[in-house]
Design an enzyme around this catalytic site. Structure first.
Site, mmCIF file in Angstrom:
data_model
loop_
_atom_site.group_PDB
_atom_site.id
_atom_site.type_symbol
_atom_site.label_atom_id
_atom_site.label_comp_id
_atom_site.label_asym_id
_atom_site.label_seq_id
_atom_site.Cartn_x
_atom_site.Cartn_y
_atom_site.Cartn_z
ATOM 1 C CB SER A 33 4.593 -0.298 -2.296
ATOM 2 O OG SER A 33 3.779 -1.447 -2.285
ATOM 3 C CG ASP A 325 2.238 -2.039 5.605
ATOM 4 O OD1 ASP A 325 2.085 -3.108 4.970
ATOM 5 O OD2 ASP A 325 2.469 -0.950 5.044
ATOM 6 C CG HIS A 328 3.908 -2.869 2.024
ATOM 7 N ND1 HIS A 328 3.118 -1.814 2.430
ATOM 8 C CD2 HIS A 328 3.888 -2.850 0.672
ATOM 9 C CE1 HIS A 328 2.647 -1.186 1.361
ATOM 10 N NE2 HIS A 328 3.086 -1.804 0.277
#
Ligand SMILES: *[C@@H]1O[C@H](CO)[C@@H](O)[C@H](O)[C@H]1NC(C)=O
Ligand SMILES: *[C@@H]1O[C@H](CO)[C@@H](O)[C@H](O)[C@H]1NC(C)=O
Ligand SMILES: *[C@@H]1O[C@H](CO)[C@@H](O)[C@H](O)[C@H]1NC(C)=O
Ligand SMILES: *[C@@H]1O[C@H](CO)[C@@H](O)[C@H](O)[C@H]1NC(C)=O
Length: 360
Positions: A33, A325, A328
């Site tokens: 990600s 978040d 991340h």
């Protein structure tokens, strides 16, 4: 018929000229990600997607587009440094419902997928991701296409000058420490060793496809992300997770040194993501950050109890935060990490940085 052949020849000649003029013909990106630019949006059942607010809130149209951050991520910034457009997600390029997709793999492809692991088996459909081995299988399809377009020596020439970037491994570490089953079956040391062996096999496979220039990011100090701080005393970094991330990185570094002597003609840049991220966490003010512990977007302790979803709360000034978040980094942090990756000193990027790698 003749016309088609002529057109094809013309296309091949122009793309040759193009790749000669460019220092880097293409970047192919493998990872999770941290560098996904939309692949997961094409996984039908998966909920591991960044397709809802407030992801993408700082993009020009403020819309979530599959990047797991508030704006652009490292894939965008690295492409920018190389003078390339951001490589499109593989699943976008091959999506049949996508009418205006003129499949061209020439400038590179992004195979990265949120949740992806080096050592990934099957996930539950709801947390489906494209693990590294599958990403390589997709690359082999791209390879066949390039081979068809450019011919054998053309494709080899193109790929040997291209950059193959890897940003992966964090999910393997997270998973190990979340699964008592895994912990009972293998020791931490065996586990990180098998991660290194798996990525080694992947690099060898790519070498067979003419890849010669690799950019390999180590795992960051991920024990310091809000999700892990939330479960430690005094909201400190999670020592064990940091320890094993570092251990994996050390294994990766010595594997790369060894591989360099086995695979003739390769060059690589290893990026010390661990140190680069730890710098931000230890001396936030020096880098313009105000908050390193809490996520900008989420709910509960350190905003780390849920991902950044429409029901979450979010901070107004994203560039004050290292983490967007619970796991991340923000766009601001991504940008600094890529600066270091591109032309950082030997402390961060060795035996050379990306700028030096592309100049070879
Ligand atoms: C797709 O490629 C064809 C041939 O190269 C070109 O004529 C056409 O304009 C392209 N379409 C788009 C939407 O880019
Ligand atoms: C792992 O081992 C611990 C201690 O022996 C045990 O309590 C736990 O149930 C085991 N976990 C699994 C999934 O087998
Ligand atoms: C790149 O790799 C080649 C072949 O292994 C080696 O001879 C060369 O010195 C390397 N370049 C740099 C700048 O390290
Ligand atoms: C947001 O934070 C950055 C970095 O701390 C700071 O330079 C900027 O002035 C802030 N902007 C606002 C609108 O507060």
């Amino acid at each position: 018929m003749e016309c088609k052949v002529l057109l094809l020849t013309f296309f091949i000649i122009t793309s040759f000229n193009l790749s000669k003029a460019q220092m880097v013909p293409a970047m192919f990106l493998f990872g999770d990600s941290l560098v996904d630019v939309g692949n997961n949006n094409y996984l039908k059942l998966s909920i591991a997607k960044a397709d809802l607010p407030y992801y993408g809130i700082d993009l020009p149209n403020q819309k979530a587009n599959g990047r797991f951050t508030n704006g652009m991520n490292a894939a965008d910034f690295l492409a920018e440094k190389l003078g390339l457009p951001t490589a499109p997600p593989y699943l976008f390029l091959v999506d049949e419902s996508n009418e205006n997709n003129n499949v061209s793999f020439l400038n590179g492809v992004n195979f990265a997928s949120g949740g992806a692991r080096i050592w990934g088996g099957k996930n539950h459909p709801l947390s489906q991701s494209i693990h590294l081995t599958q990403q390589l299988d997709y690359f082999s399809i791209v390879y066949k296409d390039l081979y068809k377009q450019l011919g054998s020596s053309g494709a080899k020439n193109h790929l040997s000058q291209s950059i193959f970037t890897f940003v992966i491994g964090s999910n393997d570490i997270f998973r190990y420490f979340e699964s008592s089953d895994l912990q009972n079956k293998t020791t931490s040391l065996q586990y990180v060793d098998s991660m290194v062996l798996s990525i080694k096999a992947i690099l060898k496979r790519l070498y067979g496809f003419a890849a010669r220039k690799f950019v390999i990011a180590g795992i960051g100090s991920i024990g310091c992300c809000p999700a892990r701080r939330r479960v430690t005393k005094n909201e400190e970094c999670h020592e064990e997770i940091n320890f094993w991330s570092d251990k994996y990185n050390k294994g990766l570094i010595s594997m790369l040194q060894e591989l360099k002597s086995v695979l003739k003609g390769i060059n690589y840049s290893y990026f010390d993501t661990y140190k680069a991220l730890f710098d931000l966490v230890q001396r936030p003010a020096a880098y313009g950050f105000v908050e390193v512990k809490a996520a900008c977007c989420g709910l509960g302790t350190l905003n780390a109890e849920i991902f950044c979803l429409p029901i979450a709360e979010y901070c107004s000034n994203r560039s004050d935060y290292v983490f967007f978040d619970k796991v991340h980094p923000t766009e601001a942090a991504h940008r600094i990490l890529v600066d270091r990756m591109f032309d950082g000193s030997l402390q961060y990027a060795f035996p050379m940085n990306v700028k030096q790698l592309i100049a070879i």
